[in-house]
Design a protein around this motif. Structure first.
Motif, PDB file in Angstrom:
ATOM      1  N   UNK A   1      12.289  -2.669   9.092  1.00  0.00           N
ATOM      2  CA  UNK A   1      12.703  -1.267   9.025  1.00  0.00           C
ATOM      3  C   UNK A   1      11.614  -0.387   9.639  1.00  0.00           C
ATOM      4  N   UNK A   2      11.648  -0.295  10.958  1.00  0.00           N
ATOM      5  CA  UNK A   2      10.632   0.470  11.685  1.00  0.00           C
ATOM      6  C   UNK A   2      10.659   1.947  11.302  1.00  0.00           C
ATOM      7  N   UNK A   3      11.842   2.482  11.079  1.00  0.00           N
ATOM      8  CA  UNK A   3      11.928   3.909  10.753  1.00  0.00           C
ATOM      9  C   UNK A   3      11.317   4.192   9.376  1.00  0.00           C
TER      10      UNK A   3
ATOM     11  N   UNK B   1       0.831  -1.209   0.000  1.00  0.00           N
ATOM     12  CA  UNK B   1       0.000   0.000   0.000  1.00  0.00           C
ATOM     13  C   UNK B   1       0.866   1.260   0.000  1.00  0.00           C
ATOM     14  N   UNK B   2       2.038   1.174   0.611  1.00  0.00           N
ATOM     15  CA  UNK B   2       2.950   2.315   0.661  1.00  0.00           C
ATOM     16  C   UNK B   2       3.854   2.337  -0.576  1.00  0.00           C
ATOM     17  N   UNK B   3       4.506   1.216  -0.850  1.00  0.00           N
ATOM     18  CA  UNK B   3       5.531   1.167  -1.891  1.00  0.00           C
ATOM     19  C   UNK B   3       4.958   1.115  -3.302  1.00  0.00           C
ATOM     20  N   UNK B   4       3.813   0.512  -3.437  1.00  0.00           N
ATOM     21  CA  UNK B   4       3.187   0.362  -4.758  1.00  0.00           C
ATOM     22  C   UNK B   4       1.715   0.772  -4.639  1.00  0.00           C
ATOM     23  N   UNK B   5       1.468   2.061  -4.501  1.00  0.00           N
ATOM     24  CA  UNK B   5       0.100   2.514  -4.230  1.00  0.00           C
ATOM     25  C   UNK B   5      -0.902   2.196  -5.337  1.00  0.00           C
ATOM     26  N   UNK B   6      -0.443   1.944  -6.539  1.00  0.00           N
ATOM     27  CA  UNK B   6      -1.368   1.624  -7.639  1.00  0.00           C
ATOM     28  C   UNK B   6      -1.732   0.142  -7.689  1.00  0.00           C
ATOM     29  N   UNK B   7      -1.094  -0.651  -6.855  1.00  0.00           N
ATOM     30  CA  UNK B   7      -1.368  -2.084  -6.817  1.00  0.00           C
ATOM     31  C   UNK B   7      -2.657  -2.340  -6.043  1.00  0.00           C
TER      32      UNK B   7
ATOM     33  N   UNK C   1       7.626   4.141   9.960  1.00  0.00           N
ATOM     34  CA  UNK C   1       7.250   5.337  10.726  1.00  0.00           C
ATOM     35  C   UNK C   1       7.244   6.572   9.831  1.00  0.00           C
ATOM     36  N   UNK C   2       8.199   6.648   8.902  1.00  0.00           N
ATOM     37  CA  UNK C   2       8.236   7.805   8.002  1.00  0.00           C
ATOM     38  C   UNK C   2       7.044   7.819   7.049  1.00  0.00           C
ATOM     39  N   UNK C   3       6.331   6.682   6.971  1.00  0.00           N
ATOM     40  CA  UNK C   3       5.132   6.601   6.151  1.00  0.00           C
ATOM     41  C   UNK C   3       3.858   6.507   7.006  1.00  0.00           C
ATOM     42  N   UNK C   4       3.996   6.839   8.279  1.00  0.00           N
ATOM     43  CA  UNK C   4       2.832   6.922   9.151  1.00  0.00           C
ATOM     44  C   UNK C   4       2.357   5.620   9.765  1.00  0.00           C
ATOM     45  N   UNK C   5       3.183   4.563   9.721  1.00  0.00           N
ATOM     46  CA  UNK C   5       2.785   3.282  10.293  1.00  0.00           C
ATOM     47  C   UNK C   5       3.787   2.905  11.387  1.00  0.00           C
ATOM     48  N   UNK C   6       3.305   2.796  12.592  1.00  0.00           N
ATOM     49  CA  UNK C   6       4.167   2.463  13.722  1.00  0.00           C
ATOM     50  C   UNK C   6       4.188   0.933  13.891  1.00  0.00           C
ATOM     51  N   UNK C   7       5.390   0.356  13.838  1.00  0.00           N
ATOM     52  CA  UNK C   7       5.581  -1.088  14.010  1.00  0.00           C
ATOM     53  C   UNK C   7       6.141  -1.307  15.401  1.00  0.00           C
TER      54      UNK C   7
END
Length: 142
Positions: A130-132, A82-88, A135-141
């Motif tokens: 890669x939590x950071x 959803x973050x890396x390939x938003x058109x998928x 987090x930079x995309x608004x998702x806290x792991x």
């Protein structure tokens, strides 16, 4: 009585310059040549650089390279796509497009691992979520 000391512009400049030089020295001393070298190798690979997630070395210790990864049992691959390939379209995990995207992710992660293992002194690769990046995309792991 309160006494106020006023620094001249030259004194202020020297204090700021000393602080910047100190921070630069701390940053330089904290650099790990093995990590920098491995990250350099990963950055020179055209296929890895073209992928929406950039794998990078987090630690190199005792022949083990720890690399960042967007994949983990802690985070659904759907969140990553959803973050890396938003058109998928991630609504159907069994769709040919989703299967192809998962195979591509597995391929580039495997390639990053092989490049790391090909470096002198590295016998094993471990992966760390890669939590950071999340987090930079608004998702806290957690």
């Amino acid at each position: 009585m309160l006494k106020v000391y006023v620094m001249s512009n030259k004194q202020q400049f020297l204090v700021v310059l000393a602080l910047v030089a100190g921070l630069a020295l701390i940053w330089f001393l904290k650099q790990d040549p093995a990590i920098n070298q491995l990250n350099g190798v990963l950055k020179t690979d055209v296929e890895l650089q073209a992928y929406p997630y950039q794998f990078h070395a987090l630690k190199v210790e005792n022949g083990i390279a720890t690399l960042s990864s967007p994949r983990s049992p802690e985070v659904s691959v759907l969140h990553f796509f959803n973050i890396a390939k938003p058109n998928l379209d991630t609504n159907n995990p069994d769709s040919p497009a989703m299967i192809a995207a998962q195979k591509e992710l597995a391929h580039v992660q495997e390639k990053a691992g092989k490049l790391a293992k090909a470096q002198p002194g590295i016998q094993e690769v471990r992966w760390e979520i890669d939590r950071s990046w999340y987090a930079s995309h608004g998702l806290i792991v957690e």
